[in-house]
Design a protein around this motif. Structure first.
Motif, PDB file in Angstrom:
ATOM      1  N   GLU A 146      64.797  -2.336  17.890  1.00 41.61           N
ATOM      2  CA  GLU A 146      64.344  -1.748  19.160  1.00 41.61           C
ATOM      3  C   GLU A 146      65.099  -2.355  20.339  1.00 41.61           C
ATOM      4  OE1 GLU A 146      60.138  -1.422  19.841  1.00 41.61           O
ATOM      5  OE2 GLU A 146      59.756  -1.229  17.691  1.00 41.61           O
ATOM      6  N   LEU A 147      65.353  -3.671  20.274  1.00 37.83           N
ATOM      7  CA  LEU A 147      66.116  -4.331  21.326  1.00 37.83           C
ATOM      8  C   LEU A 147      67.545  -3.799  21.366  1.00 37.83           C
ATOM      9  CD1 LEU A 147      66.336  -6.554  23.505  1.00 37.83           C
ATOM     10  CD2 LEU A 147      66.998  -8.117  21.670  1.00 37.83           C
ATOM     11  N   ALA A 148      68.147  -3.621  20.200  1.00 33.05           N
ATOM     12  CA  ALA A 148      69.518  -3.101  20.133  1.00 33.05           C
ATOM     13  C   ALA A 148      69.607  -1.706  20.740  1.00 33.05           C
ATOM     14  CB  ALA A 148      70.007  -3.095  18.689  1.00 33.05           C
ATOM     15  N   GLN A 149      68.597  -0.877  20.501  1.00 32.47           N
ATOM     16  CA  GLN A 149      68.578   0.466  21.082  1.00 32.47           C
ATOM     17  C   GLN A 149      68.480   0.403  22.605  1.00 32.47           C
ATOM     18  OE1 GLN A 149      69.151   3.319  19.300  1.00 32.47           O
ATOM     19  NE2 GLN A 149      69.560   1.795  17.732  1.00 32.47           N
ATOM     20  N   ALA A 150      67.743  -0.592  23.108  1.00 35.25           N
ATOM     21  CA  ALA A 150      67.538  -0.708  24.552  1.00 35.25           C
ATOM     22  C   ALA A 150      68.769  -1.257  25.281  1.00 35.25           C
ATOM     23  CB  ALA A 150      66.329  -1.594  24.834  1.00 35.25           C
ATOM     24  N   VAL A 151      69.537  -2.122  24.610  1.00 33.38           N
ATOM     25  CA  VAL A 151      70.664  -2.779  25.284  1.00 33.38           C
ATOM     26  C   VAL A 151      72.023  -2.302  24.780  1.00 33.38           C
ATOM     27  CG1 VAL A 151      69.314  -4.835  25.819  1.00 33.38           C
ATOM     28  CG2 VAL A 151      70.670  -4.774  23.726  1.00 33.38           C
ATOM     29  N   LYS A 152      72.053  -1.190  24.061  1.00 29.21           N
ATOM     30  CA  LYS A 152      73.316  -0.753  23.451  1.00 29.21           C
ATOM     31  C   LYS A 152      74.382  -0.388  24.480  1.00 29.21           C
ATOM     32  CE  LYS A 152      71.762   3.967  22.599  1.00 29.21           C
ATOM     33  NZ  LYS A 152      71.370   4.891  21.549  1.00 29.21           N
ATOM     34  N   SER A 153      73.996  -0.052  25.691  1.00 29.96           N
ATOM     35  CA  SER A 153      74.992   0.274  26.711  1.00 29.96           C
ATOM     36  C   SER A 153      75.598  -0.991  27.335  1.00 29.96           C
ATOM     37  CB  SER A 153      74.372   1.138  27.807  1.00 29.96           C
ATOM     38  OG  SER A 153      73.364   0.421  28.468  1.00 29.96           O
TER      39      SER A 153
END
Length: 119
Positions: A76-83
């Protein structure tokens, strides 16, 4: 000493983890998990998150549950900070006992103050 990039990424991870835990604990009710600090390694591969959990009686149980679900939280963290981040750091969770430490010091100082005033 923490560099500017480390500090910036630590703040970003702290903010996003706080949001993730807010959403997850909303369903549980009467449990509050806050991320008090995040420390990121110099190579940005490991993030240590210090959690403050209320009520303190359930802290160890909730921390173990979070550790078991760390892969889901990391996803979930990776999805939030992928940009912002190319690779999401590995997460390590620790119980933040600084408030208990402060309460203990206040309690100890509070018990010595009346004894000193009797002199």
């Amino acid at each position: 000493m923490e560099g500017k990039r480390q500090a910036k990424i630590a703040r970003l991870i702290q903010k996003e983890l706080s949001e993730i835990f807010r959403r997850q604990t909303a369903a549980m009710g009467n449990v509050l998990v806050s991320v008090s600090a995040v420390r990121v390694s110099p190579d940005l591969s490991i993030a240590k998150a210090y959690l403050s959990i209320f009520p303190p009686e359930k802290a160890n149980e909730i921390l173990e549950n979070i550790k078991r679900q760390s892969k889901t939280v990391r996803y979930e963290l990776a999805q939030a900070v992928k940009s912002v981040l190319r690779k999401c750091p590995d997460l390590q969770f620790y119980l933040d006992d600084s408030l208990d430490y402060i309460d203990n010091i206040d309690r100890l100082l509070g018990t010595t103050t009346p004894a000193e005033s009797e002199k």
